[in-house]
Structures are given as C-alpha cells and as structure tokens.
Design a protein around this motif. Structure first.
Motif, PDB file in Angstrom:
ATOM      1  N   PRO A   1      13.181  34.016  17.234  1.00  0.00           N
ATOM      2  CA  PRO A   1      13.877  33.896  16.040  1.00  0.00           C
ATOM      3  C   PRO A   1      14.969  33.101  15.850  1.00  0.00           C
ATOM      4  O   PRO A   1      15.730  32.963  14.741  1.00  0.00           O
ATOM      5  N   ALA A   2      15.877  32.541  17.152  1.00  0.00           N
ATOM      6  CA  ALA A   2      16.818  31.630  17.169  1.00  0.00           C
ATOM      7  C   ALA A   2      16.587  30.399  16.249  1.00  0.00           C
ATOM      8  O   ALA A   2      17.616  30.022  15.712  1.00  0.00           O
TER       9      ALA A   2
ATOM     10  N   THR B   1      14.668  30.270  13.626  1.00  0.00           N
ATOM     11  CA  THR B   1      14.693  30.498  12.321  1.00  0.00           C
ATOM     12  C   THR B   1      15.974  30.901  11.758  1.00  0.00           C
ATOM     13  O   THR B   1      16.329  30.423  10.560  1.00  0.00           O
ATOM     14  N   THR B   2      16.921  31.365  12.536  1.00  0.00           N
ATOM     15  CA  THR B   2      18.374  31.593  12.285  1.00  0.00           C
ATOM     16  C   THR B   2      18.613  30.218  11.667  1.00  0.00           C
ATOM     17  O   THR B   2      19.223  30.028  10.863  1.00  0.00           O
ATOM     18  N   LEU B   3      18.807  29.254  12.830  1.00  0.00           N
ATOM     19  CA  LEU B   3      19.223  27.815  12.641  1.00  0.00           C
ATOM     20  C   LEU B   3      18.570  27.396  11.285  1.00  0.00           C
ATOM     21  O   LEU B   3      19.370  26.421  10.702  1.00  0.00           O
TER      22      LEU B   3
ATOM     23  N   GLU C   1      17.347  28.774   8.380  1.00  0.00           N
ATOM     24  CA  GLU C   1      18.200  29.200   7.264  1.00  0.00           C
ATOM     25  C   GLU C   1      19.717  28.542   7.217  1.00  0.00           C
ATOM     26  O   GLU C   1      20.166  28.602   6.262  1.00  0.00           O
ATOM     27  N   GLU C   2      20.301  28.239   8.327  1.00  0.00           N
ATOM     28  CA  GLU C   2      21.600  27.575   8.255  1.00  0.00           C
ATOM     29  C   GLU C   2      21.573  26.332   7.593  1.00  0.00           C
ATOM     30  O   GLU C   2      22.379  26.035   6.767  1.00  0.00           O
TER      31      GLU C   2
END
Length: 441
Positions: free
Chosen positions: A48-49, A51-53, A55-56
């Motif tokens: 998920p890291a 995916t987080t980036l 979204e950033e």
C-alpha cells in the motif's frame, strides 16, 4: 544495502552447502511458486505504500491544475436584497410630497468578470513551483519501488538460502546416523570402542540444534516475505530458484557514471534544488505590482425618478495594486529561500559522494568474494586429499575415528567457504545493481 540472513557463521556455512547442489541443477518447480521476478512484482503490486504515494501524485497533479486557473478569467454571479429603514427623505415644501433618495427595498443582481492583466510572472512562478512538486512526488514513487524491489530480492534469496541449508542439515544428520550405526557394529565386533559411538552422537545432537536454528530463521524470513506481500495469514510463501556463481567484469568508472546518472536519490536531490529555486522566484514576484481589469453586468433598482424600478447597469474597472511595505516579510522570505537552495545544493554533493562510496564498496565486495571463491577451490582439493589419507589410516587401524571426523569437518568447511563466496558474490551483484540505479522490476 542487501544483507545476508542473521545466521551465525557455522549456520551460514552449512546453508551454503545446499547452494552448491542448487548451483549445478535447478530443482523441481513448485506449483504456484514465486520466482524472483514474480516475488518482486507481487510485492510491488501488494504494497500500500505505492498506492499512498500515487495518491500524493494525484494530489500534486490537482494542485498543478489549480495553478492553471490563475491564467483564466474569474466569473462570479451575485444577487442581493437589502432592506433599509428609515431612508433619507427631503421635504421641499410643506404641502409637497417628501423626496426619497433611495428605496426601502433594494435589489441587485449582477455577473462580475475579473482578470489579472499583468502580474510580472507571478502566475507562471506559481505554476512552475506546483509542477516541480508534482515531479518530486513521482520520483518518490520510483525510490519506494526501488527499495521494495531490493528488499523483496533480499528476502527471496534469504529464504532460498535457509531452506537449502535445512536440506543439507538433514543430509548431514542422516549421514551421521549412518556413521553411528557403523560404529555400533564395529563396537559389537570389538573393533572400535564406545567412545567412537558417543562422539558421533554428540555430532548428531549438534547438527539437530543447528537445524532448529535454521528452521527458526526460515520461519522469520517467511514472515518477512508475507509482510512485504501483505499476506500475514500466509506462513509459508512458496518460492523457487537457486544460487549460481556467474562472475562478471566490473568497470568501476562506468559504474560510477551510471550511478550518478540513474540513482533516484540524485534525481530527488536535484528536484529539491529546482523546487527551492522556483520557490525563490515566486517569492521575488510576490511583491510585484498587479494590474487587473474587471467588468460587471446586471440589474438593480434605486435610480431616480422611479426608485423601485429595476434597470440594467454596467460597471468597468481597471485596478493597479502596488505593495508598499510588508514589514520586511518578503525580504525575510528571500533569506529563507536562499538558505534552502544552499542546503539543497549541499545535499546533491553529499548524495553523489555517498553513491560513489556505494559503488566502490559493492565492487570491492565482489572482488573479495571472487578471491575467496578461488582460494576455497584450492582448500577443497587439499581437504579432500587429507580426508582420503585419514580414511586409509583409520581403515588400517593406525588412525582414530576423530581423525576421520576432523578431516570430514575440514572438507565441509572448505566447501562451505566456497559456497559462502558464491552467496556473498550473488548479494554483491545486487548491491552493485542497487548502487548504480539499475531497475530489477
């Protein structure tokens, strides 16, 4: 940097025995098992890291789009109703009706258009700064993907290493038990003593303890891989593969140039410098005059002589805003921005020096592993000859069982030294790939 499993030196050596057999022949492929490429892809897809980036990046892209809005006119619609009591009235004559200057009920509806005609590059600076930050967000994804890929490769090879170590340990235990049975027969025949049997049993117990530690190491590596795959319910993630010794020539100068060009850390450091420069440009332009134009079209009441009649009206405006004094805020912002630029430039230099050190260390490790491999080949030859002689002496009754066991241990250690070199060389290759910024996914 890649590192080997946390196994004591004897355990690491035993594990490399298993690598020797795998270095010559690929074992049977396990159904639904993961190769190195499959492991890396699975880790990158599941983490998920990323995916987080991503979204950033989406958020940064949105900010870039927002900054483009400054190049377009701003249109707003407004409708108001105002009740005023009392209103000003003028009595001209005693018998005449009072003259009213404005109505009690005021209505106003209009559309306003505003456009910044000239801002001395402020809108351009805002857009460029937002775009630079978006690029940084994209480069952060590349760094995270790189780190996850090499972490996956490290855990993958660690699992292969420890798993094959357990197989070798099982083979060693079986061989010692066979040797124990032979000793027991020799004791029954009066050829050997009970001491030989006891010594062999001690070796078996030591080997079993080593196997327990190896199983624990394997379970820990499986947990780590499951963590990377975000499948905590999986205890045993099947992987397949083998260690092979494939020496390669290393051009340190070419590797250094490739590292400086390809390492994502350098790109991030340069992004930081670019962002700092663009931020300074925005600060320099934020204190410049702004020339704007505007227009308004609508309808309202309050016009003489019929105050309550709603009539169309228009307004045009040209406005020039000139900052005069801001309490030295802009000056202090420039000082801060210049400090950030110098800091970013220092980080670039430090990053480049670290990259050069990473490349040289990786090349040195590969060179040392190659030297150890060549030296271990000679040790194996010498240890094999010593074991043959010890077995002959024991067979003719002029040597002891301990001499044979020690000779076998020396040969095993020589083989382990060679396999240790193979293992370290494999990790050294990935260390060099990481140091030069090569993608393995």
């Amino acid at each position: 940097m890649l590192s080997r499993p946390t196994i004591a030196v004897p355990l690491l050596a035993l594990g490399l025995v298993s690598v020797a057999g795998a270095a010559h022949a690929q074992g049977p492929i396990i159904s639904d098992s993961l190769s190195l490429d499959g492991t890396i892809r699975s880790v990158l897809d599941a983490n998920p890291a990323i995916t987080t980036l991503e979204e950033e990046v989406n958020a940064a892209t949105s900010r870039v789009t927002q900054s483009r809005g400054g190049f377009l006119p701003q249109v707003t619609g407004t409708a108001t109703y105002t009740r005023i009591d009392p209103v000003v009235k003028l009595q001209i004559a005693p018998d005449a009706p009072a003259f009213q200057f404005q109505p009690n009920n005021n209505y106003d509806a209009h559309i306003t258009l505003q456009y910044g005609l000239l801002d001395f590059g402020k809108k351009d600076a805002t857009y460029n700064l937002a775009e630079s930050r978006r690029i940084t967000a994209v480069d952060n994804i590349n760094v995270t993907r790189r780190d996850l890929a090499y972490s996956a490769a490290q855990v993958y090879y660690n699992i292969l290493f420890v798993r094959e170590s357990i197989k070798v340990q099982d083979a060693q235990i079986a061989s010692l038990r066979q040797h124990q049975r032979e000793m027991e027969k020799r004791v029954e025949g009066g050829v050997s003593t009970k001491f030989d049997v006891t010594t062999t049993q001690v070796r078996i117990t030591q080997a079993q303890n080593t196997r327990i530690d190896l199983v624990n190491q394997l379970q820990n590596q499986q947990v780590q891989l499951a963590r990377l795959l975000h499948k905590p319910e999986y205890v045993n993630v099947p992987v397949r593969g083998a260690f092979t010794y494939n020496p390669q020539a290393v051009d340190v100068n070419a590797a250094l140039n490739q590292a400086v060009e390809n390492r994502p850390e350098v790109k991030l450091a340069r992004d930081a410098e670019q962002t700092a420069n663009l931020n300074l440009k925005l600060i320099e332009r934020s204190n410049m005059p702004v020339l704007g134009i505007g227009g308004q079209v609508g309808a309202k009441n309050g016009y003489q002589p019929e105050l309550n009649r709603i009539r169309p009206n228009t307004v045009g405006v040209v406005q020039l805003n000139v900052p005069i004094y801001d309490g030295n805020k802009n000056k202090n912002q420039r000082v801060e921005a210049l400090a950030n630029i110098r800091g970013a430039q220092s980080r670039i230099q430090d990053t480049q020096e670290q990259i050069r050190a990473d490349v040289r260390q990786a090349a040195n490790n590969m060179q040392a592993s190659t030297a150890r491999y060549e030296n271990s080949q000679l040790q194996i030859s010498q240890a094999s000859d010593a074991l043959t002689r010890a077995q002959a002496r024991y067979r003719y009754g002029v040597g002891s069982n301990l001499d044979v066991l020690d000779a076998e241990t020396s040969l095993a250690q020589a083989r382990l030294a060679r396999l240790q070199a193979i293992y370290n060389y494999t990790l050294g290759q990935y260390q060099l790939k990481r140091a030069t910024g090569e993608q393995i996914w």
